[in-house]
Motif scaffolding. Sequence first.
Motif, PDB file in Angstrom:
ATOM      1  N   GLU A  65      -2.474 -18.564   1.843  1.00 34.19           N
ATOM      2  CA  GLU A  65      -1.296 -18.851   2.661  1.00 34.19           C
ATOM      3  C   GLU A  65      -0.113 -17.950   2.319  1.00 34.19           C
ATOM      4  OE1 GLU A  65      -0.295 -22.974   2.859  1.00 34.19           O
ATOM      5  OE2 GLU A  65      -2.255 -23.562   3.631  1.00 34.19           O
ATOM      6  N   ILE A  66      -0.381 -16.772   1.776  1.00 38.95           N
ATOM      7  CA  ILE A  66       0.681 -15.810   1.511  1.00 38.95           C
ATOM      8  C   ILE A  66       1.036 -15.110   2.814  1.00 38.95           C
ATOM      9  CG2 ILE A  66       1.288 -13.674   0.310  1.00 38.95           C
ATOM     10  CD1 ILE A  66      -0.558 -14.510  -1.944  1.00 38.95           C
ATOM     11  N   ALA A  67       2.310 -15.195   3.209  1.00 33.14           N
ATOM     12  CA  ALA A  67       2.780 -14.530   4.429  1.00 33.14           C
ATOM     13  C   ALA A  67       3.157 -13.092   4.091  1.00 33.14           C
ATOM     14  CB  ALA A  67       3.979 -15.276   5.003  1.00 33.14           C
ATOM     15  N   LEU A  68       2.771 -12.167   4.956  1.00 32.31           N
ATOM     16  CA  LEU A  68       3.024 -10.747   4.701  1.00 32.31           C
ATOM     17  C   LEU A  68       3.717 -10.107   5.889  1.00 32.31           C
ATOM     18  CD1 LEU A  68      -0.520  -9.811   3.318  1.00 32.31           C
ATOM     19  CD2 LEU A  68       1.544 -10.152   1.952  1.00 32.31           C
ATOM     20  N   HIS A  69       4.587  -9.139   5.613  1.00 26.59           N
ATOM     21  CA  HIS A  69       5.181  -8.319   6.659  1.00 26.59           C
ATOM     22  C   HIS A  69       4.175  -7.225   7.041  1.00 26.59           C
ATOM     23  CE1 HIS A  69       8.858 -10.434   6.001  1.00 26.59           C
ATOM     24  NE2 HIS A  69       9.023  -9.957   4.780  1.00 26.59           N
ATOM     25  N   GLN A  70       4.351  -6.645   8.230  1.00 27.97           N
ATOM     26  CA  GLN A  70       3.387  -5.661   8.710  1.00 27.97           C
ATOM     27  C   GLN A  70       3.270  -4.462   7.780  1.00 27.97           C
ATOM     28  OE1 GLN A  70       1.184  -5.980  11.083  1.00 27.97           O
ATOM     29  NE2 GLN A  70       0.364  -3.959  10.558  1.00 27.97           N
ATOM     30  N   HIS A  71       4.408  -3.987   7.262  1.00 28.16           N
ATOM     31  CA  HIS A  71       4.340  -2.819   6.371  1.00 28.16           C
ATOM     32  C   HIS A  71       3.600  -3.167   5.075  1.00 28.16           C
ATOM     33  CE1 HIS A  71       7.894  -4.842   4.646  1.00 28.16           C
ATOM     34  NE2 HIS A  71       7.599  -4.202   3.530  1.00 28.16           N
ATOM     35  N   GLU A  72       3.668  -4.439   4.679  1.00 30.30           N
ATOM     36  CA  GLU A  72       2.934  -4.866   3.487  1.00 30.30           C
ATOM     37  C   GLU A  72       1.436  -4.917   3.769  1.00 30.30           C
ATOM     38  OE1 GLU A  72       5.718  -7.870   0.999  1.00 30.30           O
ATOM     39  OE2 GLU A  72       5.195  -8.553   3.011  1.00 30.30           O
ATOM     40  N   VAL A  73       1.066  -5.343   4.967  1.00 36.18           N
ATOM     41  CA  VAL A  73      -0.339  -5.415   5.336  1.00 36.18           C
ATOM     42  C   VAL A  73      -0.985  -4.038   5.239  1.00 36.18           C
ATOM     43  CG1 VAL A  73      -1.955  -5.881   7.225  1.00 36.18           C
ATOM     44  CG2 VAL A  73      -0.015  -7.414   6.835  1.00 36.18           C
ATOM     45  N   GLU A  74      -0.314  -3.031   5.773  1.00 36.41           N
ATOM     46  CA  GLU A  74      -0.854  -1.669   5.754  1.00 36.41           C
ATOM     47  C   GLU A  74      -0.995  -1.158   4.321  1.00 36.41           C
ATOM     48  OE1 GLU A  74       1.906   0.375   8.205  1.00 36.41           O
ATOM     49  OE2 GLU A  74       1.199  -0.566  10.073  1.00 36.41           O
ATOM     50  N   ARG A  75       0.013  -1.423   3.502  1.00 30.97           N
ATOM     51  CA  ARG A  75      -0.045  -0.965   2.110  1.00 30.97           C
ATOM     52  C   ARG A  75      -1.161  -1.675   1.356  1.00 30.97           C
ATOM     53  NH1 ARG A  75       1.082  -3.093  -2.491  1.00 30.97           N
ATOM     54  NH2 ARG A  75       2.123  -4.914  -1.603  1.00 30.97           N
ATOM     55  N   ILE A  76      -1.252  -2.976   1.555  1.00 30.45           N
ATOM     56  CA  ILE A  76      -2.265  -3.765   0.847  1.00 30.45           C
ATOM     57  C   ILE A  76      -3.676  -3.362   1.280  1.00 30.45           C
ATOM     58  CG2 ILE A  76      -3.236  -6.105   0.675  1.00 30.45           C
ATOM     59  CD1 ILE A  76      -0.288  -7.095   0.614  1.00 30.45           C
ATOM     60  N   ALA A  77      -3.869  -3.119   2.582  1.00 27.68           N
ATOM     61  CA  ALA A  77      -5.189  -2.698   3.069  1.00 27.68           C
ATOM     62  C   ALA A  77      -5.612  -1.399   2.394  1.00 27.68           C
ATOM     63  CB  ALA A  77      -5.157  -2.532   4.591  1.00 27.68           C
ATOM     64  N   ARG A  78      -4.698  -0.433   2.343  1.00 24.82           N
ATOM     65  CA  ARG A  78      -5.020   0.844   1.689  1.00 24.82           C
ATOM     66  C   ARG A  78      -5.300   0.630   0.206  1.00 24.82           C
ATOM     67  NH1 ARG A  78      -0.616   2.620   4.782  1.00 24.82           N
ATOM     68  NH2 ARG A  78       0.719   2.512   2.920  1.00 24.82           N
ATOM     69  N   THR A 130      -8.773   1.403  -1.869  1.00 24.56           N
ATOM     70  CA  THR A 130      -8.674   2.356  -2.976  1.00 24.56           C
ATOM     71  C   THR A 130      -9.127   1.729  -4.279  1.00 24.56           C
ATOM     72  OG1 THR A 130      -6.852   3.545  -1.905  1.00 24.56           O
ATOM     73  CG2 THR A 130      -7.098   3.841  -4.281  1.00 24.56           C
ATOM     74  N   LEU A 131      -8.755   0.472  -4.499  1.00 29.95           N
ATOM     75  CA  LEU A 131      -9.168  -0.248  -5.706  1.00 29.95           C
ATOM     76  C   LEU A 131     -10.687  -0.319  -5.796  1.00 29.95           C
ATOM     77  CD1 LEU A 131      -8.642  -2.149  -8.151  1.00 29.95           C
ATOM     78  CD2 LEU A 131      -8.534  -4.042  -6.495  1.00 29.95           C
ATOM     79  N   LEU A 142      -6.262  -8.251  -7.847  1.00 27.38           N
ATOM     80  CA  LEU A 142      -5.709  -8.639  -6.550  1.00 27.38           C
ATOM     81  C   LEU A 142      -4.228  -8.963  -6.649  1.00 27.38           C
ATOM     82  CD1 LEU A 142      -8.564 -10.869  -5.087  1.00 27.38           C
ATOM     83  CD2 LEU A 142      -8.079  -8.467  -4.637  1.00 27.38           C
ATOM     84  N   LEU A 143      -3.829  -9.623  -7.731  1.00 24.33           N
ATOM     85  CA  LEU A 143      -2.409  -9.916  -7.923  1.00 24.33           C
ATOM     86  C   LEU A 143      -1.595  -8.620  -7.967  1.00 24.33           C
ATOM     87  CD1 LEU A 143      -2.520 -12.781 -10.597  1.00 24.33           C
ATOM     88  CD2 LEU A 143      -2.151 -12.986  -8.131  1.00 24.33           C
ATOM     89  N   GLN A 144      -2.150  -7.611  -8.628  1.00 23.39           N
ATOM     90  CA  GLN A 144      -1.461  -6.327  -8.706  1.00 23.39           C
ATOM     91  C   GLN A 144      -1.334  -5.692  -7.331  1.00 23.39           C
ATOM     92  OE1 GLN A 144      -3.177  -3.663 -11.562  1.00 23.39           O
ATOM     93  NE2 GLN A 144      -1.621  -2.088 -11.276  1.00 23.39           N
ATOM     94  N   VAL A 145      -2.402  -5.742  -6.543  1.00 29.52           N
ATOM     95  CA  VAL A 145      -2.360  -5.187  -5.185  1.00 29.52           C
ATOM     96  C   VAL A 145      -1.339  -5.936  -4.331  1.00 29.52           C
ATOM     97  CG1 VAL A 145      -3.672  -4.966  -3.034  1.00 29.52           C
ATOM     98  CG2 VAL A 145      -4.691  -4.265  -5.203  1.00 29.52           C
TER      99      VAL A 145
END
Length: 388
Positions: free
Chosen positions: A211-224, A228-229, A257-260
């Motif tokens: 249930e962590i809410a993310l902004h769109q720019h965060e989604v893109e960063r996290i996906a990458r 990469t991880l 995952l916490l780090q990402v």
Amino acid sequence: MDIIHEQLPRETVGRDTMVRFRMQFQAAAFAALEILRGKEVDRIYCDYHDDFVVRRTVAGVVEYHFFQVKTKAKANQQWDVDEVFALKKRGELDTKEKLEAIRNSIAGKLFVHTIEFGDQCREVTVLSNVHFKDEVYEVVADLSAGTSEKKYTRQLIEKFADVISPDIPLSSAQIEAARKKLSLLANVQYIGDTLEAFGLAAHNAIWKHSEIALHQHEVERIARSLVTLVEEKSCAPIGGLSKTDIDMATGVGLEDLLQVLSISTPVYQTLLQGGDPEAIKNASILQRVLKEAGASDVMIESASRLKVSWDVWMRNARHTFPDFKLDLLLEEIEKKCRAWLLGGGALADLDKCIMELLDSPIGKQFPVLDVDLLFGALCAAIVRRAAR
């Protein structure tokens, strides 16, 4: 004149291979997000024993789920029996070479895990971006049932032990258990030659599991970062490493995952040890809001400890103070929190909120309250409001 694009390249195997690996990394990264649930899945091994392996701990027993990721370039292509099992529809399964071909097939390599890992092998799965032909599903179902109307499948069932364990005799129970562990995961939409579909699926999975809410720019960063991880874990050298070091080198765990997700491990651990059932989500909320207010990492860690102290105090206070007085206190804390957030959420204004709470009529009825407890109370209110 530049003619490089006018001549056909000698080969594009390397480019196609990288696309396949990218999809494999995406599949493993998506599987890793289930770790956020904090339930059975606790580690994903990347390109270790197979394309990726999901580790579960069920009732104190470790189980492994092995995945082979197989992709095709065109969405309308399908996997057939020969490709998955190296199984011919005509002829007899009567030579060592034919048995070995099946053992080295996509399904055959997975079936070997069921013997090598025994009861700890929970399941083996072929995962793909396209569909399987009906005949492939029929073979899987017939293997599980132990019988088939088709001759080529009956031969596979009869020769199954010779295929997957030519050197070590198997009991009938081992053979039956192994045959039932193969599954197919077709037309998976979260893997592709770009990160767009994966990013959307990862966003939904993160919300579903934590249930962590993310902004769109965060989604893109996290996906990458997730892909990469997994790539780094898949390529890490493991020669000469201890079992523990191999776990760290090849496996994705909660701390990764916490780090990402940019969540402080100490903040998460503090909330978890304080009995917070939604420690990941609440650590994310607390860290984000206080970071935006200008708090340092040290202050955020302190805030997590004070929130836990407040939660403990509240649990005890329910047995000491009248409910209506506690409700009045909580309502006043909510008002201050709401006003602080609407006012811009500046860090300097938190002290003002705390002092006003101490001097309020309801605050004075609780002499035990001090700056630290009320700071924890405001942190708890921040989390509650953001979680609604």
